[in-house]
Write a protein that holds these residues in place. Structure first.
Motif, PDB file in Angstrom:
ATOM      1  N   MET A   1      -2.258  -3.322   1.078  1.00  0.00           N
ATOM      2  CA  MET A   1      -1.489  -4.261   0.241  1.00  0.00           C
ATOM      3  C   MET A   1      -2.196  -4.445  -1.090  1.00  0.00           C
ATOM      4  O   MET A   1      -3.412  -4.621  -1.142  1.00  0.00           O
ATOM      5  N   ASN A   2      -1.419  -4.379  -2.180  1.00  0.00           N
ATOM      6  CA  ASN A   2      -1.981  -4.512  -3.508  1.00  0.00           C
ATOM      7  C   ASN A   2      -1.692  -5.906  -4.067  1.00  0.00           C
ATOM      8  O   ASN A   2      -0.525  -6.274  -4.240  1.00  0.00           O
ATOM      9  N   PRO A   3      -2.734  -6.705  -4.345  1.00  0.00           N
ATOM     10  CA  PRO A   3      -2.525  -8.088  -4.797  1.00  0.00           C
ATOM     11  C   PRO A   3      -1.732  -8.191  -6.095  1.00  0.00           C
ATOM     12  O   PRO A   3      -0.918  -9.105  -6.266  1.00  0.00           O
ATOM     13  N   THR A   4      -1.955  -7.267  -7.017  1.00  0.00           N
ATOM     14  CA  THR A   4      -1.246  -7.326  -8.294  1.00  0.00           C
ATOM     15  C   THR A   4       0.242  -7.080  -8.109  1.00  0.00           C
ATOM     16  O   THR A   4       1.087  -7.797  -8.667  1.00  0.00           O
ATOM     17  N   VAL A   5       0.575  -6.068  -7.321  1.00  0.00           N
ATOM     18  CA  VAL A   5       1.988  -5.779  -7.032  1.00  0.00           C
ATOM     19  C   VAL A   5       2.621  -6.949  -6.305  1.00  0.00           C
ATOM     20  O   VAL A   5       3.769  -7.339  -6.589  1.00  0.00           O
ATOM     21  N   ALA A   6       1.878  -7.537  -5.371  1.00  0.00           N
ATOM     22  CA  ALA A   6       2.405  -8.677  -4.618  1.00  0.00           C
ATOM     23  C   ALA A   6       2.688  -9.859  -5.540  1.00  0.00           C
ATOM     24  O   ALA A   6       3.742 -10.511  -5.437  1.00  0.00           O
ATOM     25  N   ARG A   7       1.758 -10.134  -6.458  1.00  0.00           N
ATOM     26  CA  ARG A   7       1.935 -11.263  -7.375  1.00  0.00           C
ATOM     27  C   ARG A   7       3.125 -11.050  -8.308  1.00  0.00           C
ATOM     28  O   ARG A   7       3.944 -11.952  -8.509  1.00  0.00           O
ATOM     29  N   LEU A   8       3.250  -9.857  -8.841  1.00  0.00           N
ATOM     30  CA  LEU A   8       4.362  -9.564  -9.746  1.00  0.00           C
ATOM     31  C   LEU A   8       5.697  -9.581  -9.008  1.00  0.00           C
ATOM     32  O   LEU A   8       6.707 -10.050  -9.539  1.00  0.00           O
ATOM     33  N   THR A   9       5.691  -9.081  -7.780  1.00  0.00           N
ATOM     34  CA  THR A   9       6.923  -9.072  -6.986  1.00  0.00           C
ATOM     35  C   THR A   9       7.368 -10.486  -6.659  1.00  0.00           C
ATOM     36  O   THR A   9       8.552 -10.820  -6.784  1.00  0.00           O
ATOM     37  N   LEU A  89      -1.026   4.466  -7.560  1.00  0.00           N
ATOM     38  CA  LEU A  89      -0.903   3.788  -6.275  1.00  0.00           C
ATOM     39  C   LEU A  89      -0.083   4.649  -5.323  1.00  0.00           C
ATOM     40  O   LEU A  89       0.950   5.201  -5.714  1.00  0.00           O
ATOM     41  N   PRO A  90      -0.517   4.784  -4.076  1.00  0.00           N
ATOM     42  CA  PRO A  90       0.308   5.495  -3.090  1.00  0.00           C
ATOM     43  C   PRO A  90       1.653   4.785  -2.933  1.00  0.00           C
ATOM     44  O   PRO A  90       1.717   3.553  -2.954  1.00  0.00           O
ATOM     45  N   ARG A  91       2.711   5.556  -2.810  1.00  0.00           N
ATOM     46  CA  ARG A  91       4.048   4.956  -2.718  1.00  0.00           C
ATOM     47  C   ARG A  91       4.185   4.079  -1.475  1.00  0.00           C
ATOM     48  O   ARG A  91       4.882   3.071  -1.488  1.00  0.00           O
ATOM     49  N   TRP A  92       3.501   4.455  -0.409  1.00  0.00           N
ATOM     50  CA  TRP A  92       3.581   3.651   0.807  1.00  0.00           C
ATOM     51  C   TRP A  92       2.961   2.273   0.596  1.00  0.00           C
ATOM     52  O   TRP A  92       3.400   1.280   1.172  1.00  0.00           O
ATOM     53  N   LYS A  93       1.926   2.208  -0.266  1.00  0.00           N
ATOM     54  CA  LYS A  93       1.290   0.921  -0.518  1.00  0.00           C
ATOM     55  C   LYS A  93       2.209   0.015  -1.334  1.00  0.00           C
ATOM     56  O   LYS A  93       2.239  -1.203  -1.141  1.00  0.00           O
ATOM     57  N   ILE A  94       2.969   0.601  -2.252  1.00  0.00           N
ATOM     58  CA  ILE A  94       3.947  -0.183  -3.015  1.00  0.00           C
ATOM     59  C   ILE A  94       4.990  -0.763  -2.067  1.00  0.00           C
ATOM     60  O   ILE A  94       5.324  -1.949  -2.136  1.00  0.00           O
ATOM     61  N   VAL A  95       5.485   0.073  -1.176  1.00  0.00           N
ATOM     62  CA  VAL A  95       6.524  -0.365  -0.241  1.00  0.00           C
ATOM     63  C   VAL A  95       5.996  -1.427   0.716  1.00  0.00           C
ATOM     64  O   VAL A  95       6.646  -2.459   0.936  1.00  0.00           O
ATOM     65  N   THR A  96       4.817  -1.186   1.295  1.00  0.00           N
ATOM     66  CA  THR A  96       4.295  -2.156   2.259  1.00  0.00           C
ATOM     67  C   THR A  96       3.958  -3.490   1.594  1.00  0.00           C
ATOM     68  O   THR A  96       4.116  -4.547   2.204  1.00  0.00           O
ATOM     69  N   THR A  97       3.508  -3.434   0.342  1.00  0.00           N
ATOM     70  CA  THR A  97       3.217  -4.676  -0.370  1.00  0.00           C
ATOM     71  C   THR A  97       4.496  -5.454  -0.628  1.00  0.00           C
ATOM     72  O   THR A  97       4.563  -6.668  -0.394  1.00  0.00           O
ATOM     73  N   LYS A  98       5.514  -4.770  -1.100  1.00  0.00           N
ATOM     74  CA  LYS A  98       6.784  -5.436  -1.365  1.00  0.00           C
ATOM     75  C   LYS A  98       7.424  -5.930  -0.063  1.00  0.00           C
ATOM     76  O   LYS A  98       8.047  -6.994  -0.028  1.00  0.00           O
ATOM     77  N   LEU A  99       7.246  -5.158   1.007  1.00  0.00           N
ATOM     78  CA  LEU A  99       7.773  -5.594   2.300  1.00  0.00           C
ATOM     79  C   LEU A  99       7.055  -6.842   2.786  1.00  0.00           C
ATOM     80  O   LEU A  99       7.684  -7.764   3.324  1.00  0.00           O
ATOM     81  N   ALA A 100       5.737  -6.889   2.601  1.00  0.00           N
ATOM     82  CA  ALA A 100       4.967  -8.069   3.018  1.00  0.00           C
ATOM     83  C   ALA A 100       5.445  -9.308   2.264  1.00  0.00           C
ATOM     84  O   ALA A 100       5.589 -10.393   2.843  1.00  0.00           O
ATOM     85  N   VAL A 101       5.706  -9.149   0.961  1.00  0.00           N
ATOM     86  CA  VAL A 101       6.219 -10.265   0.164  1.00  0.00           C
ATOM     87  C   VAL A 101       7.606 -10.674   0.663  1.00  0.00           C
ATOM     88  O   VAL A 101       7.907 -11.869   0.809  1.00  0.00           O
TER      89      VAL A 101
END
Length: 238
Positions: A1-9, A89-101
């Protein structure tokens, strides 16, 4: 999970009119529950009907739709996803981060009101409130993954998701016997029935089938969304 992507999402999800829209469903559920809780009728039957049909059957998939598509579909539509895909960023990490949010937000706006509504309607008796809360937790995760996938694979994610939520889950999933096996709502009901130990929940799928199906849908949708997002990157680069 990427904190920056999570925060922006999260900021994009809650910073627009969508944030106010997300309050409508829980507010409606709590108002209906508060009014119904004052009635002198069959409290147990009323609780099962409101939490099962209105909450788990209608409001939860709609919230999952708004949130699941909202974490990625808007970025794809307006083209801003390109800036994110340009990052190493690996595409799976983008997806899993957005999914977690998406899952976390769905839980806040769906599961917490479910627990409060259950307590207003029936208190802590028989574990009914807890059972439906757990059901909304697992169903909300599955809906989030499904609708995030729709947000990646089609530009008409909201229309397709709304058709699924209202036609399949709320209509066909409630009244067509054979279709209930493939309904996230029914899988959630199986979990609620198991947690509360209450046959009145009326699940048409066994817990032994519901739990693996919930896992397969949630994980499978996430994996497929990652693959499709990688394909979107390739298309953009070409």
């Amino acid at each position: 999970m990427n904190p920056t992507v999570a925060r922006l999402t999260l900021r994009g999800l809650l910073g627009r009119r969508r944030g106010a829209l997300l309050l409508v469903a829980p507010a409606l559920l709590l108002i209906v529950s508060a009014i119904a809780g004052r009635s002198n009728g069959d409290a147990h039957g009323l609780t099962v009907k409101i939490l099962g049909q209105l909450d788990l059957g209608t409001l939860t998939p709609i919230l999952g739709l708004v949130i699941g598509t909202g974490v990625i579909a808007t970025e794809i539509d307006d083209g801003s996803i390109v800036y994110l895909l340009a990052k190493p960023l690996p595409r799976w990490k983008i997806v899993t981060t957005k999914l977690a949010v998406a899952i976390g937000t769905t839980w806040v706006f769906a599961a917490v009101p479910t627990l409060l509504a259950g307590l207003l309607l029936y208190g802590t008796r028989d574990g009914v409130a807890l059972g439906y809360t757990v059901a909304v937790l697992v169903a909300g995760a599955a809906y989030s993954a499904l609708f995030l996938l729709l947000g990646v694979v089609t530009r008409h994610a909201v229309v397709a998701g709304l058709a699924y939520a209202l036609v399949w889950e709320s209509l066909i999933g409630n009244f067509v016997q054979g279709a209930r096996t493939l309904s996230v709502q029914q899988w959630g009901r199986a979990v609620a029935e198991a947690v509360a130990g209450d046959a009145a929940v009326g699940a048409d799928v066994s817990l032994g089938a519901a739990v693996p199906l919930l896992l397969v849908v949630t994980v499978g949708a996430s994996v497929l969304a990652s693959v499709k997002l990688a394909g979107l990157t390739l298309a953009a680069e070409e």
